[in-house]
Enzyme design. Structure first.
Site, PDB file in Angstrom:
ATOM      1  N   HIS A   1       0.812  -1.137  -0.143  1.00  0.00           N
ATOM      2  CA  HIS A   1      -0.050   0.006  -0.096  1.00  0.00           C
ATOM      3  C   HIS A   1       0.911   1.108   0.056  1.00  0.00           C
ATOM      4  O   HIS A   1       2.032   1.306   0.625  1.00  0.00           O
ATOM      5  CB  HIS A   1      -0.942   0.054   1.363  1.00  0.00           C
ATOM      6  CG  HIS A   1      -1.834   0.994   1.302  1.00  0.00           C
ATOM      7  ND1 HIS A   1      -1.702   2.401   1.664  1.00  0.00           N
ATOM      8  CD2 HIS A   1      -3.151   0.963   1.305  1.00  0.00           C
ATOM      9  CE1 HIS A   1      -2.779   3.079   1.944  1.00  0.00           C
ATOM     10  NE2 HIS A   1      -3.786   2.269   1.308  1.00  0.00           N
TER      11      HIS A   1
ATOM     12  N   ASP B 130       3.241  -3.250   8.491  1.00  0.00           N
ATOM     13  CA  ASP B 130       1.820  -2.643   8.292  1.00  0.00           C
ATOM     14  C   ASP B 130       0.908  -3.581   8.477  1.00  0.00           C
ATOM     15  O   ASP B 130       0.424  -4.414   7.934  1.00  0.00           O
ATOM     16  CB  ASP B 130       2.103  -2.153   6.720  1.00  0.00           C
ATOM     17  CG  ASP B 130       0.652  -1.520   6.459  1.00  0.00           C
ATOM     18  OD1 ASP B 130      -0.305  -1.685   7.440  1.00  0.00           O
ATOM     19  OD2 ASP B 130       0.616  -1.146   5.425  1.00  0.00           O
TER      20      ASP B 130
ATOM     21  N   GLN C 183      -4.109  -4.339   7.565  1.00  0.00           N
ATOM     22  CA  GLN C 183      -5.326  -5.396   7.201  1.00  0.00           C
ATOM     23  C   GLN C 183      -5.007  -6.827   7.885  1.00  0.00           C
ATOM     24  O   GLN C 183      -5.886  -7.458   7.823  1.00  0.00           O
ATOM     25  CB  GLN C 183      -4.925  -5.591   5.599  1.00  0.00           C
ATOM     26  CG  GLN C 183      -5.178  -4.383   4.801  1.00  0.00           C
ATOM     27  CD  GLN C 183      -6.844  -3.795   4.992  1.00  0.00           C
ATOM     28  OE1 GLN C 183      -7.683  -4.723   5.500  1.00  0.00           O
ATOM     29  NE2 GLN C 183      -6.960  -2.772   4.483  1.00  0.00           N
TER      30      GLN C 183
ATOM     31  N   LYS D 162     -10.118   0.757  10.917  1.00  0.00           N
ATOM     32  CA  LYS D 162     -10.211  -0.659  10.388  1.00  0.00           C
ATOM     33  C   LYS D 162     -10.255  -1.688  11.267  1.00  0.00           C
ATOM     34  O   LYS D 162     -10.403  -2.993  10.998  1.00  0.00           O
ATOM     35  CB  LYS D 162      -8.858  -0.974   9.485  1.00  0.00           C
ATOM     36  CG  LYS D 162      -8.703  -0.053   8.192  1.00  0.00           C
ATOM     37  CD  LYS D 162      -7.464  -0.423   7.600  1.00  0.00           C
ATOM     38  CE  LYS D 162      -6.949   0.894   6.395  1.00  0.00           C
ATOM     39  NZ  LYS D 162      -7.898   1.080   5.613  1.00  0.00           N
TER      40      LYS D 162
ATOM     41  N   CYS E 107      -4.749   2.225  -3.467  1.00  0.00           N
ATOM     42  CA  CYS E 107      -3.627   2.818  -3.084  1.00  0.00           C
ATOM     43  C   CYS E 107      -2.318   1.990  -3.015  1.00  0.00           C
ATOM     44  O   CYS E 107      -1.494   1.828  -2.230  1.00  0.00           O
ATOM     45  CB  CYS E 107      -3.777   3.519  -1.756  1.00  0.00           C
ATOM     46  SG  CYS E 107      -4.772   4.727  -1.541  1.00  0.00           S
TER      47      CYS E 107
HETATM   48  C1  LIG Z   1      -2.256  -2.410   4.004  1.00  0.00           C
HETATM   49  C2  LIG Z   1      -2.700  -1.093   4.154  1.00  0.00           C
HETATM   50  N1  LIG Z   1      -1.590  -0.218   4.774  1.00  0.00           N
HETATM   51  C3  LIG Z   1      -1.911   0.925   5.246  1.00  0.00           C
HETATM   52  C4  LIG Z   1      -3.281   1.465   4.841  1.00  0.00           C
HETATM   53  C5  LIG Z   1      -3.419   3.009   5.050  1.00  0.00           C
HETATM   54  O1  LIG Z   1      -4.139   3.105   6.520  1.00  0.00           O
HETATM   55  P1  LIG Z   1      -4.734   4.324   6.846  1.00  0.00           P
HETATM   56  O2  LIG Z   1      -5.783   4.925   5.843  1.00  0.00           O
HETATM   57  O3  LIG Z   1      -5.785   4.190   8.044  1.00  0.00           O
HETATM   58  O4  LIG Z   1      -3.724   5.350   7.191  1.00  0.00           O
HETATM   59  C6  LIG Z   1      -4.025   0.800   4.438  1.00  0.00           C
HETATM   60  C7  LIG Z   1      -5.549   1.503   4.036  1.00  0.00           C
HETATM   61  O5  LIG Z   1      -6.379   0.772   3.439  1.00  0.00           O
HETATM   62  C8  LIG Z   1      -3.821  -0.531   4.119  1.00  0.00           C
HETATM   63  O6  LIG Z   1      -4.827  -1.387   3.588  1.00  0.00           O
END
Ligand SMILES: Cc1ncc(COP(=O)(O)O)c(C=O)c1O
Length: 451
Positions: A123, A193, A196, A219, A361
């Protein structure tokens, strides 16, 4: 044996919005089927209950002598302990509250004393913040991808390996313990990260030997604006303060600032006590669930969805690796001959089903999978049921066999039913031109190196 496809499966836990009725273009309403939990999950009822309880005590944190202020401060600091316990953080770890995963990873990126190695499947939140970034292209198997990471770290040392716990596009889960061992063998640390992964799997950073973990409250069924970074204290104690301002310092004179250590160093400004309390309430609630039952619920719905999609003509499900051992409840697919935006607009307008479409993204990954124009993502959550899955499959079957029964048109990259007679609730009202990405403006061309 009863087939997964015929056995009913109820929601796992009560969440907000399950009673929501949404309007359809052809008239009438239906129950909303939410398949967009990977973007923003509905609040657990346990979370909204906690927030209602705390709201009368809402006051300043770390700043007031009043009783409510002391209660709010206690709630905020207790949340640190709850979150640390939830992810198995040890006493040398620090819990920094942020706005979301993006914020957490940007904070960490400013503290890393050297290069960061990442995969190209990430992402953007785990790709763009790293200043001295070295991107390794994932191979067609997970085993070969790990070999490539090994080679990269052998060729040139790095300070950090930053990987996703689970792909936000395909749901494939990475072998975190193995990657942590790999990083450490090469003298690097590992950041996960967990945006998910944490909503779907118990993550114990001590057991996995993970150095840093970032995730988002919204999330994790706690949509009140808080996220978190948990990890080793030394880099965070010495790193650049995330925000400069009140609360992040020990003393200030006009010529000199003595920054506080983490977590205060990175939490300048008035803290989001309700967001943080919501995040802690979600952690407590999820820690109290039967994990085996929770995973069985997700697996059953995911299998039902994947089997249902596989039976439809012209639907391709996306995956990165042929040998990924498991995945969370995220299924991304394309429908032959249909723009993903049109599919998503159709599901919403004619069937009351919410999915995400686009590039999630993760532009480099979508391009590499041959779907640079995007795809459709259905993500399963604690409030999902087999009835929801069946509705999604039936709606897609109708689309594949007969096409939509309404007109859809694209406007600046955003697909809408034409006309769109669905009213918005009065408390919001409809504001034309702000419902899609076009409203966010089209940026200037850029490259990854600009990140
Ligand atoms: C794997 C992953 N990392 C990071 C993010 C970014 O999360 P946030 O928008 O809550 O900062 C997302 C958001 O969809 C994500 O799916």
């Amino acid at each position: 044996m009863t087939s997964v496809l015929s056995r009913p499966c109820a929601p796992f836990a009560p969440v907000s919005g399950t009673e929501l009725q949404v309007p359809l273009v052809q008239g009438g309403t239906c129950a909303y089927a939410n398949f967009d939990c990977a973007a923003s999950a509905p609040a657990l009822t346990a979370v909204t209950d906690r927030i209602s309880e705390l709201l009368p005590f809402y006051s300043s944190v770390h700043r007031g002598a009043g009783y409510a202020s002391r209660v709010s401060t206690a709630a905020y600091e207790k949340a640190r302990v709850t979150v640390a316990d939830f992810v198995g953080a040890q006493t040398d770890s620090v819990v920094v509250f942020t706005r979301n995963t993006t914020d957490s990873l940007n904070l960490l990126a400013a503290c890393v004393p050297g290069d960061t190695v990442v995969l190209d499947i990430e992402h953007h939140a785990n790709l763009l913040p790293w200043r001295d970034r070295r991107v390794v292209v994932a191979a067609s198997t997970l085993a070969e991808t790990i070999t490539r990471l090994d080679e990269e770290l052998t060729t040139k040392p790095a300070a950090l390996l930053a990987v996703t716990g689970a792909s936000n596009v395909t749901g494939e889960v990475l072998p975190i313990a193995e990657l942590a061992a790999l990083a450490h063998r090469h003298g690097a640390r590992i950041a996960v990260d967990g945006a998910q992964l944490v909503p779907h799997r118990r993550v114990d950073i001590a057991a996995l030997d993970v150095d840093y973990l970032a995730f988002s409250g919204h999330k994790l069924y706690a949509p009140f604006g808080a996220g978190v970074l948990v990890g080793k204290r030394d880099w965070l104690d010495l790193g650049q303060p995330h925000l400069a301002g009140g609360g992040a310092v020990r003393t200030v004179s006009i010529g000199c600032t003595d920054w506080a250590p983490a977590p205060q160093r990175h939490e300048a400004g008035t803290p989001n006590v309700l967001g943080v309390a919501a995040l802690a309430a979600a952690c407590e609630a999820i820690a109290g669930f039967d994990d085996a039952a929770l995973q069985a619920h997700e697996k059953e719905l995911s299998s039902r969805l994947c089997e249902g999609l596989a039976a439809l003509h012209g639907i391709e499900q996306l995956h990165v690796w042929a040998d990924a051992p498991e995945r969370v409840g995220i299924v991304t697919f394309t429908v032959a001959g249909r723009d993903p935006g049109e599919v998503a607009a159709y599901l919403s307008a004619e069937h009351g089903i919410g999915v995400r479409d686009g590039k999630f993204c993760a532009h480099p990954l979508l391009a590499r999978l041959g779907h640079a124009a995007g795809a459709v993502r259905a993500s399963i959550g604690l409030g999902s049921s087999s009835a929801d899955v069946d509705r999604l499959i039936d709606a897609l079957a109708t689309l594949v066999e007969s096409g939509p029964s309404w007109n859809y048109a694209e406007d600046a990259g955003w697909w809408n039913p034409v006309p769109d007679p669905r009213p918005f609730p009065e408390l919001v009202g409809r504001v034309d031109g702000v419902s899609g990405p076009s409203a966010a403006g089209v940026g200037s061309p850029c490259t990854l190196a600009d990140g």
